[in-house]
Design a protein around this motif. Structure first.
Motif, PDB file in Angstrom:
ATOM      1  N   MET A   1      17.807  61.501  35.989  1.00 40.28           N
ATOM      2  CA  MET A   1      17.762  60.083  35.703  1.00 40.28           C
ATOM      3  C   MET A   1      16.416  59.517  36.137  1.00 40.28           C
ATOM      4  N   SER A   2      15.639  59.031  35.215  1.00 43.01           N
ATOM      5  CA  SER A   2      14.316  58.500  35.516  1.00 43.01           C
ATOM      6  C   SER A   2      14.410  56.986  35.728  1.00 43.01           C
ATOM      7  N   VAL A   3      14.739  56.595  36.967  1.00 49.32           N
ATOM      8  CA  VAL A   3      14.908  55.190  37.312  1.00 49.32           C
ATOM      9  C   VAL A   3      14.198  54.927  38.627  1.00 49.32           C
ATOM     10  N   SER A   4      13.438  53.850  38.698  1.00 47.22           N
ATOM     11  CA  SER A   4      12.765  53.524  39.954  1.00 47.22           C
ATOM     12  C   SER A   4      12.749  52.026  40.225  1.00 47.22           C
ATOM     13  N   VAL A 173      23.596  57.374  41.907  1.00 44.46           N
ATOM     14  CA  VAL A 173      22.556  56.460  41.418  1.00 44.46           C
ATOM     15  C   VAL A 173      21.529  56.216  42.513  1.00 44.46           C
ATOM     16  N   PHE A 174      21.983  55.985  43.741  1.00 48.19           N
ATOM     17  CA  PHE A 174      21.065  55.773  44.859  1.00 48.19           C
ATOM     18  C   PHE A 174      20.308  57.055  45.200  1.00 48.19           C
ATOM     19  N   GLU A 175      21.005  58.186  45.134  1.00 49.91           N
ATOM     20  CA  GLU A 175      20.349  59.454  45.470  1.00 49.91           C
ATOM     21  C   GLU A 175      19.255  59.801  44.468  1.00 49.91           C
ATOM     22  N   ALA A 176      19.480  59.482  43.186  1.00 49.53           N
ATOM     23  CA  ALA A 176      18.476  59.767  42.158  1.00 49.53           C
ATOM     24  C   ALA A 176      17.364  58.733  42.146  1.00 49.53           C
ATOM     25  N   ASN A 177      17.612  57.593  42.738  1.00 54.86           N
ATOM     26  CA  ASN A 177      16.640  56.493  42.711  1.00 54.86           C
ATOM     27  C   ASN A 177      16.529  55.896  44.108  1.00 54.86           C
ATOM     28  N   PRO A 178      15.689  56.459  44.960  1.00 58.40           N
ATOM     29  CA  PRO A 178      15.562  55.951  46.334  1.00 58.40           C
ATOM     30  C   PRO A 178      15.136  54.490  46.405  1.00 58.40           C
ATOM     31  N   ALA A 179      14.552  53.964  45.328  1.00 61.63           N
ATOM     32  CA  ALA A 179      14.124  52.553  45.326  1.00 61.63           C
ATOM     33  C   ALA A 179      15.287  51.591  45.153  1.00 61.63           C
ATOM     34  N   ALA A 180      16.450  52.090  44.744  1.00 58.76           N
ATOM     35  CA  ALA A 180      17.574  51.212  44.437  1.00 58.76           C
ATOM     36  C   ALA A 180      18.120  50.545  45.702  1.00 58.76           C
ATOM     37  N   LYS A 181      18.229  49.238  45.646  1.00 66.75           N
ATOM     38  CA  LYS A 181      18.823  48.460  46.734  1.00 66.75           C
ATOM     39  C   LYS A 181      20.228  47.972  46.382  1.00 66.75           C
ATOM     40  N   ILE A 182      20.464  47.723  45.087  1.00 67.52           N
ATOM     41  CA  ILE A 182      21.746  47.187  44.631  1.00 67.52           C
ATOM     42  C   ILE A 182      22.159  47.917  43.366  1.00 67.52           C
ATOM     43  N   VAL A 183      23.420  48.301  43.295  1.00 72.23           N
ATOM     44  CA  VAL A 183      24.005  48.820  42.058  1.00 72.23           C
ATOM     45  C   VAL A 183      25.153  47.907  41.656  1.00 72.23           C
TER      46      VAL A 183
END
Length: 357
Positions: A1-4, A173-183
């Motif tokens: 997952m390419s999410v940042s 989702v958080f593991e694939a995107n360390p920048a994520a603060k809120i899902v």
């Protein structure tokens, strides 16, 4: 997952898209990524939103949350109908609703405060077997086209990113995107089974509808019975197409369609609508959809979860609207976003140098 991005919305049905729209209108569009297995333009029995009728009606719940969400969403939808009906596929439509027995007087009273052109019908105008009726101006929505409109607007005007990806659980989702603060968890029917959510209050409510071509039908009409729902909903900007329904089969996850149900729908809607009786409609197709329902009503709730190493992250659950996602979704989104205002202010400052909220 390419999410940042710091904000991720899981699910691209009307609930997830409305959340993204509220965030985008608050200046956070470029901080948002929508991740979903299905995106607008797709069709799958698991992707409920494209199958909706759909209109604004008194079919939603009577609890305080449902009343509040409906009111906010009616304001949102009528604004779209005023400013941009052709592009948004949302139009004002005259509407009549009938009740055989269980008349939700408290809900009707609340809706009468804001619905345009609201009138209680005199008893002499009611069909046989009907105990109560109202007329008002509703909005009708071309569901699949409206989803595509929202996706295009979110991408082109606000910079929201879309990623097609089926996720195994929210922690991933958080593991694939360390920048994520809120899902924002807008996964609909999957909320019952997804690890980490597994909300056993959730269940599908099956509906079957028929798509017909009947350009002479211009009025929305519904009849709420003890064990049935019958409705005729003209579909905006669709070359005269109309949705005929329907069924509300609690706990039924069958995505097939059945000829005997089509026959029942045709008989009930023809009896209900004088417009439909005036000329035989051309039957185009029939569909089944699974409304993502929940005992006790929709869930809009902030929660902290632990990811790798015990680190805490925030999830906002937003699902379970059943058959009222289009008429409650924007109100639900406002509440979901409000629940994390503290975090969004920080994200706004870091992304733009100042808070946007």
């Amino acid at each position: 997952m390419s999410v940042s991005t710091p904000i991720v919305v899981v699910g691209a049905g009307i609930i997830g898209l409305d959340v993204a729209l509220v965030l985008a209108r608050q200046g956070l569009g470029r901080s948002v990524t929508i991740v979903a297995e299905y995106l607008p333009g797709d069709t799958a029995v698991e992707y409920t939103s494209p199958w909706a009728g759909c209109n604004f009606s008194a079919i939603s719940g009577r609890d305080a949350n449902a009343l509040k969400w409906d009111r906010a969403c009616y304001s949102h939808l009528t604004k779209l109908a005023s400013e941009n009906p052709k592009e948004s596929f949302v139009v004002r439509t005259p509407s009549t609703e009938f009740w055989d027995e269980d008349v939700p007087h408290d809900k009707i009273k609340a809706m009468s405060e804001y619905l345009e052109d609201f009138v209680i019908l005199p008893k002499e105008e009611l069909p046989e077997g009907v105990s109560f009726g109202v007329s008002f101006t509703t909005v009708t929505i071309n569901a699949p086209k409206h989803l595509q409109y929202l996706q295009k607007m979110l991408k082109e005007q606000y910079g929201v990113q879309f990623v097609r990806q089926k996720i195994p659980n929210l922690q991933s989702v958080f593991e694939a995107n360390p920048a994520a603060k809120i899902v924002f968890n807008c996964i609909g029917n999957a909320a019952r089974t997804m690890p980490g959510v597994q909300d056993y209050k959730c269940y599908p409510t099956r509906g079957q509808v028929i798509l017909v071509r009947a350009p002479h039908v211009r009025r929305n009409i519904m009849r709420h019975g003890k064990d049935y729902e019958t409705y005729v909903i003209p579909r905006p900007e669709s070359n005269g197409n109309v949705i005929l329904g329907g069924y509300m089969q609690k706990g039924n996850g069958d995505g097939a369609t059945y000829s005997h149900e089509n026959q029942s729908i045709l008989e009930r809607t023809t009896e209900l609508s004088t417009e439909l009786r005036s000329a035989e409609p051309e039957i185009l197709a029939s569909f089944a959809g699974l409304r993502p329902s929940r005992e006790g009503g929709a869930r809009v709730e902030r929660e902290e979860i632990s990811i790798g190493g015990g680190e805490k992250r925030v999830v906002v659950h937003n699902y379970g609207a059943g058959g009222t996602g289009y008429q409650a979704g924007y109100g639900m989104a406002l509440e979901a976003v409000q629940s994390v205002e503290d975090l969004l202010q920080a994200i706004g400052k870091s992304q733009n140098g100042r808070a946007k909220l």
